[in-house]
Design a protein around this motif. Structure first.
Motif, short mmCIF file in Angstrom:
data_model
loop_
_atom_site.label_atom_id
_atom_site.label_comp_id
_atom_site.label_asym_id
_atom_site.label_seq_id
_atom_site.Cartn_x
_atom_site.Cartn_y
_atom_site.Cartn_z
N ASP A 170 36.98 41.17 45.14
CA ASP A 170 36.37 41.31 43.83
C ASP A 170 34.90 40.93 43.96
OD1 ASP A 170 38.82 41.86 42.37
OD2 ASP A 170 39.30 39.73 42.55
N PHE A 184 31.79 39.21 41.64
CA PHE A 184 31.39 38.57 40.39
C PHE A 184 29.92 38.20 40.49
CE2 PHE A 184 30.84 35.09 37.36
CZ PHE A 184 31.41 35.66 36.23
N THR A 235 26.26 36.96 38.24
CA THR A 235 25.71 36.35 37.03
C THR A 235 24.20 36.52 37.00
OG1 THR A 235 27.47 34.71 36.84
CG2 THR A 235 25.41 34.21 35.73
N ARG A 263 24.04 30.30 34.06
CA ARG A 263 25.50 30.33 34.13
C ARG A 263 26.15 29.19 33.37
NH1 ARG A 263 27.87 30.97 38.97
NH2 ARG A 263 26.08 32.05 39.88
N ILE A 317 30.85 39.36 29.69
CA ILE A 317 31.26 40.00 30.94
C ILE A 317 31.28 41.51 30.75
CG2 ILE A 317 33.13 40.32 32.60
CD1 ILE A 317 34.05 37.52 32.09
N SER A 333 32.99 44.46 32.70
CA SER A 333 34.06 44.48 33.70
C SER A 333 34.53 45.89 33.99
CB SER A 333 35.25 43.64 33.21
OG SER A 333 36.35 43.77 34.07
N HIS A 366 27.37 38.60 32.85
CA HIS A 366 28.23 38.57 34.03
C HIS A 366 28.75 39.97 34.31
CE1 HIS A 366 28.20 34.22 33.56
NE2 HIS A 366 28.71 34.34 32.35
N ALA A 390 31.77 41.84 36.48
CA ALA A 390 33.03 41.59 37.18
C ALA A 390 33.61 42.93 37.64
CB ALA A 390 34.01 40.86 36.27
N SER A 419 36.51 44.63 40.04
CA SER A 419 37.78 44.25 40.65
C SER A 419 38.30 45.36 41.57
CB SER A 419 38.81 43.97 39.56
OG SER A 419 39.10 45.16 38.83
N LEU A 464 39.92 36.93 40.60
CA LEU A 464 38.60 36.73 39.99
C LEU A 464 38.71 35.81 38.78
CD1 LEU A 464 35.97 39.50 39.35
CD2 LEU A 464 36.51 37.85 37.58
N LEU A 483 36.89 31.87 37.57
CA LEU A 483 35.83 31.91 36.57
C LEU A 483 35.28 30.53 36.21
CD1 LEU A 483 36.74 34.66 33.95
CD2 LEU A 483 34.83 34.62 35.55
#
Length: 375
Positions: free
Chosen positions: A51, A53, A55, A59, A65, A67, A126, A128, A130, A143, A147
């Motif tokens: 994954d 991730f 930012t 943070r 997010i 995603s 963020h 994300a 996957s 993931l 977090l």
């Protein structure tokens, strides 16, 4: 790079679900770092899938997010008019596996990423990405588990599945169960000396059919079609020849659960039937293939209002397909589904997204981030 450039690169990786994904995840991580993000690659239990991730901004503050999943379903080149893993333009349509589902959204996010810090200087954004979502949301749990060590708890998540940029507030949950029954082989003329695995599995199939019928009269959620939870047997196999007592049978079962109903809990009658088969001498095994919960975002939630304004469309209460949104919601992160492209084109030959949809998706991402910065 433009969203179209990004999409061509993503499609070209041929990131088929269930395969090692270091090339696509590493490239996405490099793109996000170059745009100014702090990036973490999260290794899954398989050891060859990751994954991503990232930012942008502080943070330690609650942010939003964006995603999406990097994997796509398999494509048979013979069924396509062009190479499914080479983005090909025809009359404003960009053809390629995953172009709608959902590499188009990822391409839009990556195109706008260099602007995120300027668009949202006080609140983090963020990203994300996957793996193996197409196999039942298998990658994103790793993931989500990380977090709290990566950032302050996000206040919301936008899952960019292809909805024609129509915000979606709910979907059913799902669980998939694999069952295997082993009996004892022999000549069909002496069934008394064998133990027919297909006959044993028939009892399990009857339980599936009975449970499916009972669910039609159970709890209902009117926003869904159908309004009740469902169960079905999707795959059944067993036996070698008509004159051999089959010593093995296998079945794959799926349940879809309305919000408030545990998908795995619906499988209890089937599991009880398996226990009965053991008492008759069968060797029985089962395994959960995948599971994710339903999700339901309140119509008056600030996230719904934000995404409706960014998309320029009212939200829809529910859809029939499932997403990773339920897993984010279960982790305490309110979620909504909205992205460019059309789910009706997904998992089919000649999947495409239009250039206009890609441009609209890029504008949508930019607007979501800028509006989220003011909340």
């Amino acid at each position: 790079m433009t969203a179209e450039d990004n999409l061509a690169k993503l499609v070209g990786f041929a990131p088929v679900a269930g395969s090692p994904n270091a090339p696509v995840s590493g490239w996405a991580a490099d793109m996000l770092r170059a745009a100014g993000a702090e990036v973490t690659l999260i290794e899954g239990p398989e050891g060859d899938r990751f994954d991503v991730f990232a930012t942008f901004g502080p943070r330690e503050r609650a942010g939003i997010i964006l995603s999406g999943h990097m994997d796509v379903v398999l494509a048979r080149a013979a069924d396509w008019a062009s190479d499914p893993f080479t983005l090909t333009e025809r009359d404003g349509r960009l053809y390629g596996r995953g172009s709608s589902d959902m590499l188009g959204f990822l391409a839009c996010v990556l195109a706008v990423a260099p602007e995120f810090t300027a668009l949202s200087p006080e609140r983090p954004v963020h990203v994300a990405f996957s793996y193996d979502e197409e196999l039942g949301c298998l990658g994103v749990p790793a993931l989500i588990a990380r977090l709290d060590s990566l950032c302050a708890r996000p206040w919301g998540a936008v899952i960019g599945e292809p909805t024609c940029l129509e915000p979606i507030r709910g979907h059913k949950g799902k669980a998939a169960l694999g069952v295997e029954v082993r009996g004892r082989a022999g000549h069909s003329s002496r069934p008394d000396l064998g133990l027919n695995a297909i006959h044993g599995m028939a009892e399990v199939l009857n339980s599936v059919i009975e449970t499916a019928g009972a669910l039609e009269h159970g709890p209902k959620a009117g926003d869904f079609a159908p309004a009740w939870s469902t169960m079905q047997a999707g795959v059944f196999s067993g036996g070698e020849a008509v004159n051999i007592i089959p010593d093995r049978a296998a079945m794959e079962i799926e349940v879809r659960a309305i919000p408030g109903v545990d998908p795995e809990g619906l499988l209890a009658p089937v599991l009880d039937r398996l226990a009965g088969l053991r008492a008759k001498g069968y060797d029985v095994s089962h395994a959960i293939r995948s599971t994710y919960p339903a999700m339901a975002l309140a119509a008056d939630h600030p996230l719904a209002a934000l995404v409706e304004r960014a998309a320029g469309k009212p939200s829809v209460a529910a859809v029939s397909f499932g997403t990773e949104a339920g897993l984010f919601e279960r982790a305490g992160i309110p979620s909504i589904i909205c992205g460019p492209g059309d789910i009706a084109r997904a998992h089919k030959p000649d999947e495409y997204i239009t250039r206009d949809e890609l441009a609209a998706g890029t504008a949508f991402v930019r607007t979501v981030v800028s509006r989220a910065a003011t909340l």
